[in-house]
Design an enzyme around this catalytic site. Sequence first.
Site, PDB file in Angstrom:
ATOM      1  N   LEU A  46       0.842  -1.197   0.000  1.00 18.03           N
ATOM      2  CA  LEU A  46       0.000   0.000   0.000  1.00 18.03           C
ATOM      3  C   LEU A  46       0.879   1.250   0.000  1.00 18.03           C
ATOM      4  CD1 LEU A  46      -2.862  -0.937   2.490  1.00 18.03           C
ATOM      5  CD2 LEU A  46      -2.502  -1.583   0.094  1.00 18.03           C
ATOM      6  N   ALA A  47       0.639   2.085  -1.006  1.00 27.23           N
ATOM      7  CA  ALA A  47       1.492   3.269  -1.172  1.00 27.23           C
ATOM      8  C   ALA A  47       0.676   4.441  -1.696  1.00 27.23           C
ATOM      9  CB  ALA A  47       2.626   2.951  -2.143  1.00 27.23           C
ATOM     10  N   ARG A  96       2.316  14.821   6.805  1.00 29.59           N
ATOM     11  CA  ARG A  96       3.279  15.270   7.816  1.00 29.59           C
ATOM     12  C   ARG A  96       4.719  15.314   7.313  1.00 29.59           C
ATOM     13  NH1 ARG A  96       2.163  11.330  12.391  1.00 29.59           N
ATOM     14  NH2 ARG A  96       4.022  12.283  13.309  1.00 29.59           N
ATOM     15  N   GLY A 137      -9.530   4.093   2.814  1.00 21.82           N
ATOM     16  CA  GLY A 137      -9.171   3.165   3.877  1.00 21.82           C
ATOM     17  C   GLY A 137      -8.329   2.016   3.371  1.00 21.82           C
ATOM     18  N   GLY A 189      -3.749   0.476  16.141  1.00 25.32           N
ATOM     19  CA  GLY A 189      -4.847  -0.451  16.360  1.00 25.32           C
ATOM     20  C   GLY A 189      -4.408  -1.499  17.385  1.00 25.32           C
ATOM     21  N   ASN A 227       6.335   8.761   9.052  1.00 25.25           N
ATOM     22  CA  ASN A 227       5.258   9.725   8.841  1.00 25.25           C
ATOM     23  C   ASN A 227       5.760  11.148   8.745  1.00 25.25           C
ATOM     24  OD1 ASN A 227       2.932   7.902   8.972  1.00 25.25           O
ATOM     25  ND2 ASN A 227       3.615   7.550  11.062  1.00 25.25           N
ATOM     26  N   LYS A 267      35.040   8.537 -13.181  1.00 25.39           N
ATOM     27  CA  LYS A 267      33.681   8.279 -13.651  1.00 25.39           C
ATOM     28  C   LYS A 267      33.730   7.458 -14.924  1.00 25.39           C
ATOM     29  CE  LYS A 267      31.660  10.114 -16.796  1.00 25.39           C
ATOM     30  NZ  LYS A 267      31.060  10.900 -17.892  1.00 25.39           N
ATOM     31  N   ASN A 320      50.890   4.858 -14.880  1.00 28.78           N
ATOM     32  CA  ASN A 320      50.987   5.838 -13.802  1.00 28.78           C
ATOM     33  C   ASN A 320      50.456   7.175 -14.315  1.00 28.78           C
ATOM     34  OD1 ASN A 320      52.421   6.393 -11.003  1.00 28.78           O
ATOM     35  ND2 ASN A 320      52.711   8.151 -12.337  1.00 28.78           N
ATOM     36  N   ARG A 346      53.649  21.177 -25.419  1.00 29.02           N
ATOM     37  CA  ARG A 346      53.684  22.403 -24.635  1.00 29.02           C
ATOM     38  C   ARG A 346      54.732  23.323 -25.269  1.00 29.02           C
ATOM     39  NH1 ARG A 346      57.050  19.327 -19.870  1.00 29.02           N
ATOM     40  NH2 ARG A 346      59.073  19.696 -20.809  1.00 29.02           N
TER      41      ARG A 346
HETATM   42  C1  UD1 Z   1      -3.204   1.390  10.249  1.00 30.03           C
HETATM   43  C2  UD1 Z   1      -4.031   0.255  10.877  1.00 30.03           C
HETATM   44  C3  UD1 Z   1      -3.726   0.191  12.384  1.00 30.03           C
HETATM   45  C4  UD1 Z   1      -2.235  -0.050  12.586  1.00 30.03           C
HETATM   46  C5  UD1 Z   1      -1.424   1.028  11.865  1.00 30.03           C
HETATM   47  C6  UD1 Z   1       0.042   0.665  11.889  1.00 30.03           C
HETATM   48  C7  UD1 Z   1      -6.104   0.132   9.590  1.00 30.03           C
HETATM   49  C8  UD1 Z   1      -7.540   0.495   9.557  1.00 30.03           C
HETATM   50  N1  UD1 Z   1      -5.431   0.541  10.661  1.00 30.03           N
HETATM   51  O1  UD1 Z   1      -3.636   2.587  10.850  1.00 30.03           O
HETATM   52  O2  UD1 Z   1      -4.447  -0.871  12.975  1.00 30.03           O
HETATM   53  O3  UD1 Z   1      -1.924  -0.036  13.970  1.00 30.03           O
HETATM   54  O4  UD1 Z   1      -1.808   1.140  10.475  1.00 30.03           O
HETATM   55  O5  UD1 Z   1       0.799   1.685  11.298  1.00 30.03           O
HETATM   56  O6  UD1 Z   1      -5.629  -0.518   8.697  1.00 30.03           O
HETATM   57  N2  UD1 Z   1      -3.262   3.659   2.783  1.00 30.03           N
HETATM   58  C9  UD1 Z   1      -3.643   3.609   1.472  1.00 30.03           C
HETATM   59  N3  UD1 Z   1      -4.924   3.924   1.140  1.00 30.03           N
HETATM   60  C10 UD1 Z   1      -5.845   4.276   2.072  1.00 30.03           C
HETATM   61  C11 UD1 Z   1      -5.443   4.322   3.414  1.00 30.03           C
HETATM   62  C12 UD1 Z   1      -4.149   3.999   3.753  1.00 30.03           C
HETATM   63  O7  UD1 Z   1      -2.841   3.299   0.592  1.00 30.03           O
HETATM   64  O8  UD1 Z   1      -6.990   4.544   1.686  1.00 30.03           O
HETATM   65  C13 UD1 Z   1      -1.878   3.324   3.136  1.00 30.03           C
HETATM   66  C14 UD1 Z   1      -1.145   4.517   3.705  1.00 30.03           C
HETATM   67  O9  UD1 Z   1      -0.434   5.196   2.700  1.00 30.03           O
HETATM   68  C15 UD1 Z   1      -0.197   3.879   4.701  1.00 30.03           C
HETATM   69  C16 UD1 Z   1      -0.952   2.631   5.155  1.00 30.03           C
HETATM   70  O10 UD1 Z   1      -1.917   2.371   4.155  1.00 30.03           O
HETATM   71  O11 UD1 Z   1       0.982   3.455   4.108  1.00 30.03           O
HETATM   72  C17 UD1 Z   1      -1.597   2.804   6.491  1.00 30.03           C
HETATM   73  O12 UD1 Z   1      -2.510   3.853   6.446  1.00 30.03           O
HETATM   74  P1  UD1 Z   1      -2.691   4.880   7.645  1.00 30.03           P
HETATM   75  O13 UD1 Z   1      -3.732   5.845   7.303  1.00 30.03           O
HETATM   76  O14 UD1 Z   1      -1.372   5.381   8.067  1.00 30.03           O
HETATM   77  O15 UD1 Z   1      -3.274   3.870   8.772  1.00 30.03           O
HETATM   78  P2  UD1 Z   1      -3.278   4.068  10.310  1.00 30.03           P
HETATM   79  O16 UD1 Z   1      -4.411   4.928  10.665  1.00 30.03           O
HETATM   80  O17 UD1 Z   1      -1.937   4.461  10.769  1.00 30.03           O
HETATM   81 CA    CA Z   2       0.175   5.273   9.811  1.00 23.54          CA
END
Ligand code: UD1
Ligand code: CA
Length: 449
Positions: free
Chosen positions: A8-9, A15, A80, A140, A226, A333, A359, A422
């Site tokens: 997930l990225a 921040r 989410g 969580g 973060n 290089k 050399n 030279r």
């Molecule tokens: C999430 C977990 C939490 C855990 C924590 C650890 C859930 C609901 N919660 O919370 O239990 O303790 O990570 O760090 O999963 N992302 C997406 N798309 C989205 C939302 C998030 O790609 O729609 C990616 C974010 O870029 C990030 C990761 O998922 O890399 C986590 O998302 P973030 O919003 O940081 O979750 P937390 O609230 O920290």
């Molecule tokens: Ca997080």
Amino acid sequence: MPTALIILAAGQGTRMNSDRPKVLHEVAGAPLLAHAMAAADALSAERTVIVAGHGAEAVQSAALAVDPEVLLAVQAEQLGTAHAVAQAAAALEGFEGDAIVLYADTPFIRPGTLAAMAEARARHSVVVLGFEPADPDRYGRLVMAGDTLDRIVEFKDASAAERAIPLCNSGVIAADCRLMFELIAEVGNDNAAGEYYLTDIVGLARARGLSAGVVVCDETETLGVNSRADLARAEDAFQARARAEALDKGVTLVAPDTVYFASDTIVGRDAVIEPYAMFGPGVTVESGARIRAFSHLEGCHVSRGAVVGPYARLRPGAELSEDVRVGNFVEVKNAQIAEGAKVNHLSYIGDATIGAAANIGAGTITCNYDGVFKHRTEIGAHAFIGSDTMLVAPVSVGAEAMTASGSVITGNVPDGALALGRARQENKPGLARKLFDRLRAQKAERKRD
Ligand code: UD1
Ligand code: CA
């Protein structure tokens, strides 16, 4: 069991206070995303899917640069973590096996930990990676029922009693791929954040009578990034690990805390790395080589017995054979330097081939760039390049040839020849003294005025 990795990225990383997507910020010279992708090797993943969102184009091209086979998915709106994983469904069409979800901003999970999760899948339908942080903060919480995991509750939704649980969710989850997508389809967003929580699949699996389990890892592995301060801490943690590994492998680090490695640096046994050496991406240093203080290396190869620095700079394409010497204030290089050749002082060697035991005198420069094109310089074995020679490329100097110091060499030099390029020296007897007398007289006159 075949494994697919879902990374997930999509998040913005507010921040970080940056124009760059968070996952493209670098630790040890590689983007966080690349560190997360390295897990694919540890798992021998059959497919890797990157779910991009914010800055998707940049994130996708960075992912393809690491691995051209990577699969790409886009989450246009960040609804989410469950919604994010759901976007990977098309890329995993027809895949049979386990899916494991990682966050690109939490990229330092050890291969052994991932292997323990794969192994725990034999006992549980869903396996979650947990940890007990010193400060559980807003993570969580993992609600256990004896040895098994009952459900995950997000901090925002947790009761006071649940918030008191020390065991937290790292975010890494493994399950059968098809089951994961089935469970995600059941996830709703009726919660404090109004988001589709991936963490809900644990409760949903339990409701089907399936078992969930936890593998616990060290807090240092789940270090999430973060903010810039987190990024600096991640760099610190990475370097501490890399230095310890180098020392274990038999590399001498005179002052370990001053040496910076890249994520892919390879250093052989009995190599010596002096203080303040800095490694960019793509460096291999063979056994027994010595990297002296304050040298900067990237994209280069240093063979056995070679000595680099102090204060040397090796840029991409620098190939040093055995026993080569590259000394202070020398930049190399895209150049191959054959066995035993020496470039000891104040030189620029670019787009060049240097023969064995040649050399290269102090201050020698390969003039490789004409303002538009780059040109090569070839120097034969046992050649002697006099100090302050300008080699105007394309040009070649033959084996056992010499150039007179201060020469500007614009034409090829045959084997064994001496090239003088030279002006001939002329001496004017007494003229210096005359000049001095005249200048001193002028100075005295100005003082009187
Ligand atoms: C999430 C977990 C939490 C855990 C924590 C650890 C859930 C609901 N919660 O919370 O239990 O303790 O990570 O760090 O999963 N992302 C997406 N798309 C989205 C939302 C998030 O790609 O729609 C990616 C974010 O870029 C990030 C990761 O998922 O890399 C986590 O998302 P973030 O919003 O940081 O979750 P937390 O609230 O920290
Ligand atoms: Ca997080």
